[in-house]
Structures are given as C-alpha cells and as structure tokens.
Design a protein around this motif. Structure first.
Motif, PDB file in Angstrom:
ATOM      1  N   HIS A  17     -13.185  -1.763   6.417  1.00  0.00           N
ATOM      2  CA  HIS A  17     -11.733  -1.529   6.393  1.00  0.00           C
ATOM      3  C   HIS A  17     -11.172  -1.444   7.815  1.00  0.00           C
ATOM      4  O   HIS A  17     -10.191  -2.127   8.149  1.00  0.00           O
ATOM      5  CB  HIS A  17     -11.452  -0.225   5.624  1.00  0.00           C
ATOM      6  CG  HIS A  17     -10.227   0.506   6.061  1.00  0.00           C
ATOM      7  ND1 HIS A  17      -8.953   0.049   5.800  1.00  0.00           N
ATOM      8  CD2 HIS A  17     -10.078   1.673   6.759  1.00  0.00           C
ATOM      9  CE1 HIS A  17      -8.074   0.900   6.306  1.00  0.00           C
ATOM     10  NE2 HIS A  17      -8.720   1.883   6.895  1.00  0.00           N
ATOM     11  N   LYS A  90       0.887  -3.917   4.793  1.00  0.00           N
ATOM     12  CA  LYS A  90       0.140  -2.743   5.261  1.00  0.00           C
ATOM     13  C   LYS A  90       0.581  -1.485   4.516  1.00  0.00           C
ATOM     14  O   LYS A  90      -0.239  -0.632   4.187  1.00  0.00           O
ATOM     15  CB  LYS A  90       0.312  -2.574   6.763  1.00  0.00           C
ATOM     16  CG  LYS A  90      -0.421  -3.624   7.586  1.00  0.00           C
ATOM     17  CD  LYS A  90      -0.164  -3.481   9.065  1.00  0.00           C
ATOM     18  CE  LYS A  90      -0.875  -2.282   9.647  1.00  0.00           C
ATOM     19  NZ  LYS A  90      -0.761  -2.251  11.123  1.00  0.00           N
ATOM     20  N   PHE A  94      -2.136   0.628   2.377  1.00  0.00           N
ATOM     21  CA  PHE A  94      -2.445   2.029   2.644  1.00  0.00           C
ATOM     22  C   PHE A  94      -2.007   2.936   1.494  1.00  0.00           C
ATOM     23  O   PHE A  94      -2.688   3.912   1.174  1.00  0.00           O
ATOM     24  CB  PHE A  94      -1.793   2.490   3.949  1.00  0.00           C
ATOM     25  CG  PHE A  94      -2.536   2.053   5.182  1.00  0.00           C
ATOM     26  CD1 PHE A  94      -3.751   2.637   5.509  1.00  0.00           C
ATOM     27  CD2 PHE A  94      -2.036   1.058   5.999  1.00  0.00           C
ATOM     28  CE1 PHE A  94      -4.457   2.242   6.634  1.00  0.00           C
ATOM     29  CE2 PHE A  94      -2.730   0.649   7.126  1.00  0.00           C
ATOM     30  CZ  PHE A  94      -3.953   1.248   7.453  1.00  0.00           C
ATOM     31  N   ARG A  97      -4.628   2.606  -1.400  1.00  0.00           N
ATOM     32  CA  ARG A  97      -5.860   3.314  -1.014  1.00  0.00           C
ATOM     33  C   ARG A  97      -5.667   4.830  -1.117  1.00  0.00           C
ATOM     34  O   ARG A  97      -6.535   5.551  -1.617  1.00  0.00           O
ATOM     35  CB  ARG A  97      -6.259   2.931   0.414  1.00  0.00           C
ATOM     36  CG  ARG A  97      -6.912   1.566   0.558  1.00  0.00           C
ATOM     37  CD  ARG A  97      -7.052   1.194   2.031  1.00  0.00           C
ATOM     38  NE  ARG A  97      -7.705   2.235   2.790  1.00  0.00           N
ATOM     39  CZ  ARG A  97      -9.023   2.331   2.993  1.00  0.00           C
ATOM     40  NH1 ARG A  97      -9.827   1.417   2.483  1.00  0.00           N
ATOM     41  NH2 ARG A  97      -9.538   3.308   3.706  1.00  0.00           N
ATOM     42  N   LYS A  98      -4.533   5.292  -0.637  1.00  0.00           N
ATOM     43  CA  LYS A  98      -4.243   6.733  -0.653  1.00  0.00           C
ATOM     44  C   LYS A  98      -4.194   7.270  -2.075  1.00  0.00           C
ATOM     45  O   LYS A  98      -4.701   8.365  -2.363  1.00  0.00           O
ATOM     46  CB  LYS A  98      -2.919   6.996   0.063  1.00  0.00           C
ATOM     47  CG  LYS A  98      -2.575   8.483   0.176  1.00  0.00           C
ATOM     48  CD  LYS A  98      -1.275   8.675   0.942  1.00  0.00           C
ATOM     49  CE  LYS A  98      -0.935  10.159   1.065  1.00  0.00           C
ATOM     50  NZ  LYS A  98       0.346  10.351   1.818  1.00  0.00           N
TER      51      LYS A  98
END
Length: 321
Positions: A17, A90, A94, A97-98
């Motif tokens: 990553h 992006k 993110f 993923r969070k």
C-alpha cells in the motif's frame, strides 16, 4: 463462519500500500510524459532514490508499464481535471480502507474509471500478487499469493465451515466486498479471505453480490450466531439466526444450500447419536464437562459450529426431561 486473523498478512500488504499504490498515485500526479525506458527515472527529481528503485522495478513489467502509461495519458488528456480526479480517487481509497479498518463493510458502490479498476483488480491482484520474483526484488522477502493463503493457518473454509482446506493450492482468495464493485480494495488485506472452491464458485458462492447490513469474519465469529436444526423428515440441516447481519451472511453465501446436502446431514446425525450414547454413560452433573471436551476436539475443523450448537441443544433438552 470462523473468525480469521487480521494480522496474518497485514505488514507485507501494508508495505505494498505505502510503497506501490501511494507511489503510483504520486507518479500520476507528478509525471508529464510516459515511460519508454526505466533509465528515464534516473534524472527525475520528483522522487527519492528508494522510490526510483521501486518505479524501475514496476516498469520492468511490460504489461504493467503499458497500462500505467495509458492511465497517465488518460490524466494528461484531462489535464484540468487531473488533480481533481486524483484527489477524488485517493479520498475514496482512504475512506474505504478506513471503514473496513473500523469493521464497517456496509459501503456504497462508487463508480471508478475502468482503466483504474483494471490496474487494481487485474494488474495488482492477478498479476503482481502472483509474482514471487517481484516480491523478492521489492521487499527481499519470499512472498506470493500462495504464502498469503498459507499465513492464515486454517484447515476449514471460513465461509461455510463444511470444506476442509488442507492443501494450500486448493484455497481460493475471495474479496469479501467484490473487486468488480470495489476495485480499490483489491489488495487490502481486510478484504481478502482464503476460501474453498465451492464458496468461490460464481453459482454456489456469493459471486459479485452484496447484501447489507453484514459483518466480516475479521471482526466477528459469525458461526456462534447461527442456530442449526436437523430435519429428520427431509434429511437436511436448517440454519437460522435472529441477527440481521448473520441472516444476510447466510443468504449471501448460500449456506442453506450447502447444509442441505445429504452427506452433511448424515455426518451430523451420526456424530449427534454417538455423542448421545457417550453422554448417557455419565451423570447429569458431568454433562457440561463432557460437552466441553467433545467440542474442544472439533475446534478448527469442519462442521464445528453445527456440532457445537446441536450437542448443546441435545443436553438442554435432556436436562428438561
């Protein structure tokens, strides 16, 4: 059904990553021309020496180089929107993923440009993930999709808990949130689970479907929330749960179909009969102790949760008599 470890492959996949995905985001942002030769990186002051080493490693793969150049051209042709689009990508990357890191798998599908989706789902997951030599050059460590699967150290399918998984080559890696709908999560370790071939099949598994709300086995031992019943009339096993997320898990993975197979019914009926015979040899005060020993011996094996529930139910009914 079984809970799987979040730590099995975390460190290596997070290096991918940071050093591959984020680096390529940076390359899309900073670069003004496509790459014909890896020597073109030598004089590029936008990147550190370590970043240049990794970029050269990536661009040695001709298929990947060609696709990355196509993406760059796509952004260059939309120059006025390049920063805006990369910022959006992006942000989505993110954010998703969070959410998974928080245990939230109830995400909405967001449209991603096909050329970007292909980078993540095809070139990262299907191409680079398989290359042992890539991982060795990248992090000087032996790693591959096969080692990823082996690191889970499981012997039964985490989805159905019916199929044994003793040969690593027979494992399949599933994206809990389908990569066709969530391509940016194609290489996120909290979305990758080794499963049996049957659960990975488009027809007998979940395919590209999603059902919400739902829970992931990285955070929940789902099998403990399922009730199992033997249908002696129809020679099948029925699954039930009062928890919405668990009911959706059962439906998504078509677990009812898997447990209606005759051999599953016969296996559980035979084991329950043997359990009852052995239990009758003891006294009621020792039932729980005997139950605990029996269940411990089944832990981590096929049909563990079904046996755990059925044996407990048998004792409860026997105590009521």
């Amino acid at each position: 059904m079984i809970k799987v470890s979040k730590k099995s492959n975390k460190n290596i996949m997070e290096i991918f990553h940071r050093k591959i995905i984020l680096l390529l985001f940076k390359w899309f942002q900073k670069s003004s021309k496509t790459v014909n030769s890896i020597t073109s990186f030598d004089k590029d002051k936008n990147f550190t020496l370590e970043e240049i080493r990794i970029l050269k490693l990536i661009f040695r793969k001709k298929k990947l180089k060609d696709h990355l150049n196509k993406i760059l051209i796509f952004f260059i042709e939309k120059e006025n929107f390049r920063n805006q689009e990369l910022k959006r990508l992006k942000k989505i990357y993110f954010y998703q993923r969070k959410q998974l890191k928080k245990g939230n798998y109830n995400l909405k599908v967001i449209k991603i440009e096909p050329i970007i989706s292909e980078l993540f789902s095809e070139y990262f997951f299907k191409y680079l993930f398989e290359k042992k030599e890539f991982w060795n050059d990248f992090i000087s460590t032996e790693f591959s999709k096969g080692i990823f699967k082996k690191n889970f150290k499981i012997q039964v399918c985490p989805y159905c808990n019916t199929e044994g998984m003793f040969q690593v080559e027979n494992y399949k890696i599933d994206h809990f949130l389908p990569k066709s709908l969530f391509p940016l999560l194609s290489m996120y370790y909290l979305n990758l689970i080794p499963i049996c071939e049957s659960c990975n099949s488009f027809h007998s598994g979940k395919g590209n479907n999603i059902i919400k709300p739902i829970q992931s086995q990285f955070y929940q031992e789902i099998g403990t929330n399922i009730e199992f019943y033997l249908d002696l009339k129809n020679n099948s096993v029925h699954l039930k749960s009062n928890i919405e997320e668990t009911k959706n898990f059962i439906d998504l993975l078509k677990l009812k179909n898997k447990y209606e197979i005759d051999i599953i019914f016969k296996n559980l009926k035979s084991d329950l009969k043997s359990f009852g015979i052995e239990l009758s040899k003891g006294v009621p005060e020792r039932y729980e102790e005997f139950y605990s020993r029996q269940i411990k011996s089944f832990e981590g094996r096929s049909l563990y949760y079904a046996k755990k529930y059925l044996f407990k139910d048998y004792i409860n009914k026997k105590n009521l008599k």
